[in-house]
Design an enzyme around this catalytic site. Structure first.
Site, PDB file in Angstrom:
ATOM      1  N   HIS A 199      -9.402   1.704   7.257  1.00 17.05           N
ATOM      2  CA  HIS A 199      -9.989   2.758   6.420  1.00 17.05           C
ATOM      3  C   HIS A 199     -11.247   3.339   7.048  1.00 17.05           C
ATOM      4  CE1 HIS A 199      -7.078   1.235   3.496  1.00 17.05           C
ATOM      5  NE2 HIS A 199      -7.039   2.500   3.154  1.00 17.05           N
ATOM      6  N   ARG A 306      -7.925   9.028  -2.411  1.00 18.11           N
ATOM      7  CA  ARG A 306      -8.197   7.576  -2.427  1.00 18.11           C
ATOM      8  C   ARG A 306      -9.434   7.335  -3.292  1.00 18.11           C
ATOM      9  NH1 ARG A 306      -6.542   8.085   3.307  1.00 18.11           N
ATOM     10  NH2 ARG A 306      -4.979   6.495   3.756  1.00 18.11           N
ATOM     11  N   ARG A 342      -4.652   8.826  -6.602  1.00 20.68           N
ATOM     12  CA  ARG A 342      -4.129   7.461  -6.522  1.00 20.68           C
ATOM     13  C   ARG A 342      -5.072   6.536  -7.276  1.00 20.68           C
ATOM     14  NH1 ARG A 342      -3.706   4.278  -1.037  1.00 20.68           N
ATOM     15  NH2 ARG A 342      -5.968   4.292  -1.118  1.00 20.68           N
ATOM     16  N   GLU A 441       4.929   1.258  -0.238  1.00 20.82           N
ATOM     17  CA  GLU A 441       4.229   0.775   0.947  1.00 20.82           C
ATOM     18  C   GLU A 441       4.426  -0.725   1.156  1.00 20.82           C
ATOM     19  OE1 GLU A 441       0.070   1.794   0.544  1.00 20.82           O
ATOM     20  OE2 GLU A 441       0.029   1.317  -1.577  1.00 20.82           O
ATOM     21  N   ASN A 464       0.985   3.319   6.370  1.00 24.43           N
ATOM     22  CA  ASN A 464      -0.007   2.409   6.974  1.00 24.43           C
ATOM     23  C   ASN A 464       0.267   0.979   6.539  1.00 24.43           C
ATOM     24  OD1 ASN A 464      -1.151   4.784   7.779  1.00 24.43           O
ATOM     25  ND2 ASN A 464      -2.706   4.809   6.178  1.00 24.43           N
ATOM     26  N   ASP A 465       0.467   0.814   5.244  1.00 22.02           N
ATOM     27  CA  ASP A 465       0.750  -0.527   4.747  1.00 22.02           C
ATOM     28  C   ASP A 465       2.208  -0.901   4.983  1.00 22.02           C
ATOM     29  OD1 ASP A 465      -1.672  -1.619   3.796  1.00 22.02           O
ATOM     30  OD2 ASP A 465      -1.656  -0.201   2.134  1.00 22.02           O
ATOM     31  N   ARG A 475      -3.062  -4.398   9.961  1.00 25.57           N
ATOM     32  CA  ARG A 475      -3.365  -3.037  10.410  1.00 25.57           C
ATOM     33  C   ARG A 475      -4.769  -2.876  10.971  1.00 25.57           C
ATOM     34  NH1 ARG A 475      -3.415   0.377   4.719  1.00 25.57           N
ATOM     35  NH2 ARG A 475      -4.854   1.829   5.689  1.00 25.57           N
ATOM     36  N   CYS A 512       2.253   9.790   2.963  1.00 27.53           N
ATOM     37  CA  CYS A 512       0.810  10.034   2.981  1.00 27.53           C
ATOM     38  C   CYS A 512       0.064   9.066   3.904  1.00 27.53           C
ATOM     39  CB  CYS A 512       0.223   9.976   1.570  1.00 27.53           C
ATOM     40  SG  CYS A 512       0.399   8.359   0.812  1.00 27.53           S
TER      41      CYS A 512
END
Ligand code: PEP
Ligand code: MG
Length: 588
Positions: A199, A306, A342, A441, A464-465, A475, A512
């Site tokens: 992040h 986010r 989200r 995810e 990403n996840d 990650r 996303c």
């Protein structure tokens, strides 16, 4: 310590995570320096700074003598003699005179001056091929820390408060450190550790700050005041760039800005393929202030807000009213464009001090996101009420992160329904038709996407996840970053399963995660049938250009070719070949 010859260019290779080139003076933050105050002073303040310096040296000397005495009494004078070298440092005329000269010439506060001079002195000694002098360098570092602690008392300063333009260098930056960076003053940043999908990196892209991570030892190798060029495209940090290097980068910038000018012209156009398929192109944000860049980017909306970043740097949990205000700002700014909020995704690499989440061995597999919210229903409901209320004002949709199965999604929906009912009873308006989606995810969610599809209005794939959980690759761990492969055949199969399940139930599906902004993968995602792509605002024009250059037939053919391939690398090559054929100008 005197002036040296022409400085030699040196390069550190890491991973470029936020594009752009920055040149400037480095500011290094080491854990022990985080508190270092830094400010310009007036001439009239010099005597005061000198007096503080003398007092700190006297105090340091007393402390060393006291320690020497204690060690001598407990383990003997031989061991205590190592402190003789430390005493020599506080009396070293070369060091002290240089500090006085620099204070007089540069006019920074004494902590900053002393730190700079002593670090430089130690570094010069450590580079000389003589074991005695290298030992002296260690002594200087040790004593320097002690003098600084004595100088500082309780004055504290955080990295976010450095008030001159600089390139920030640190061992690591947390997502909340990054969220606080001032994009006008931080020209770029470089860290020893980190990865593309952390992040911290995502935040750097949103803030449009060039960044390089995974440089291993850059925070040790650079000193505050060094001149560097930071290349966020290819992951280089170049110290004392030569004239030739500067010239080459000048040329590169000219090329990049020519492409940017062309991309700028696309702002008002729609992201439709050559054969007419519209791929909705949205942007991801972390803070309401990111909306400005989103609007400039030509995105059609916000595909991922986010919200947890609003919580991170707060002493207390934000209340319903504060959150409502926040969402209203974004909704109003975006007018009738869609904003997908989200719900709270705390945990993993994002923590909030007010919540005192327990330390966990595997935070990414732990008490994060929806798991946390379903237990802390008080926190969850506060946010859901704020989102629902804001839905009366704009085109708001909402989605839950980290859904792993049907039961979890039903429980989240039930809490949402409770909030709707409360608002109805209180006569507070909200949009009864607000779309609610599930982020896909977690591999288990992908595999039961057909069941989840009956419980929500859309899917958004968090690659990403999804990648980290599918391939079991943390990650944010740079040591295994080479195993983090978006084109792994398993990922492609999972995306296909999700898209098929969504379309069979008349749901639309977006991506996303960072994969959505990789233009070499646009043909693959379009071919897999994804309806929306949402990425950092800075990447939106590139993705739009890519979509506009493609033909769905070509993308389907690509998917057909790669669907039975075994190697992630070979699949990536195929994707890149298509990208280079259809938009070579973007692939420089
Ligand atoms: C993802 O996992 O792909 C995603 C978009 O969510 P985050 O990066 O915030 O975990
Ligand atoms: Mg995620």
């Amino acid at each position: 310590m005197s002036e040296t010859q022409q400085p030699i260019e040196r390069r550190f290779q890491g991973v470029g995570v936020s594009p752009g080139i920055a040149r400037g003076t480095v500011f290094v933050i080491r854990p022990e320096d985080e508190e270092l105050p830094t400010r310009k002073i007036d001439e009239s303040e010099i005597p005061g700074e000198l007096a503080r310096f003398e007092a700190a040296l006297v105090k340091t000397r007393e402390q060393i003598l006291e320690m020497q005495q204690r060690i001598a009494e407990s383990i003997g004078t031989k061991d205590a003699s190592i402190f003789d070298a430390h005493l020599l440092v506080v009396e070293d005329r070369t060091l002290i005179d240089e500090v006085l000269r620099t204070l007089d010439r540069d006019r920074w506060n004494i902590e900053h001056v002393f730190h700079q001079v002593a670090s430089r002195y130690a570094k010069t000694l450590s580079e000389i091929d003589d074991p005695y002098l290298r030992e002296r360098a260690l002594d200087i570092n040790d004593v320097c820390r002690r003098v600084l602690r004595n100088l500082m008392g309780h004055e504290a300063k955080s990295p976010a408060q450095i008030d001159v333009p600089h390139i920030l260098v640190a061992h690591n930056l947390t997502p909340s450190d990054t969220a606080q960076l001032n994009r006008k003053l931080v020209l770029g940043f470089a860290t020893d550790v980190g990865s593309r999908t952390s992040h911290t990196a995502i935040m750097a892209r949103s803030l449009n700050i060039p960044a390089v991570v995974a440089l291993r030892n850059v925070s040790e190798g650079l000193l505050t005041g060094d001149h560097v060029l930071l290349d966020g495209y290819s992951g280089l940090v170049i110290i004392n760039p030569s004239d030739q290097t500067l010239w080459e980068y000048g040329e590169l910038e000219v090329k990049k800005s020519a492409v940017d000018v062309k991309l700028d012209e696309l702002r008002e156009t729609i992201s439709t393929t050559l054969d007419g398929r519209h791929i909705a192109l949205s942007a991801n944000i972390e803070l309401p202030s990111d909306v400005e860049l989103v609007k400039q980017s030509g995105a059609e909306g916000i595909g991922l807000y986010r919200t947890e970043f609003f919580y991170l740097n707060k002493e207390e949990l934000p209340n319903e009213e504060e959150q409502y205000e926040n969402y209203c700002i974004v909704a109003r700014e975006m007018g009738n464009q869609s904003v997908i909020i989200r719900t709270l995704d705390l945990g993993g690499d994002k923590f909030m001090s007010a919540l005192q989440l327990p330390a966990e061995l595997n935070p990414f597999l732990g008490w994060r996101a929806i798991r946390f919210c379903l237990e802390r229903v008080d926190v969850f409901k506060t946010q859901l009420r704020a989102i629902l209320r804001a839905s009366a004002l704009g085109n708001i949709r909402m989605m839950f992160p980290m859904i792993s199965g049907v039961d979890e999604l039903r429980r989240a929906n039930a809490v949402l329904e409770e909030c709707r009912q409360e608002l109805r009873n209180e006569g507070i308006p909200f949009n009864e038709e607000m779309e609610v989606g599930a982020m896909i995810e977690v591999p288990s969610a992908a595999l039961v996407a057909d069941l989840l599809a009956k419980e929500c209005d859309f899917f958004s794939i968090g690659t990403n996840d999804l990648i980290q959980y599918t391939i079991a690759v943390d990650r944010i761990n740079e040591r295994i970053a080479h195993l983090y492969e978006p084109t792994h055949p398993a990922i492609i199969r999972l995306i296909k399963i999700i898209v098929n399940a969504a379309h069979a139930h008349n749901l639309w599906v977006g991506v996303c995660g960072e994969m959505a902004g990789e233009i070499s993968l646009t043909p693959l995602l379009v071919g897999l049938g994804v309806d929306e792509l949402s990425t950092g605002a800075a990447l939106v024009p590139r993705v739009k250009r890519a979509v506009q250059s493609l033909d769905v037939g070509v993308c389907l053919q690509l998917v057909d070719e790669v669907k039975n391939m075994e190697s992630a690398e070979a699949i990536l090559e195929k994707c890149e070949a298509v990208a280079k054929t259809y938009y070579p100008e973007l692939m420089v």
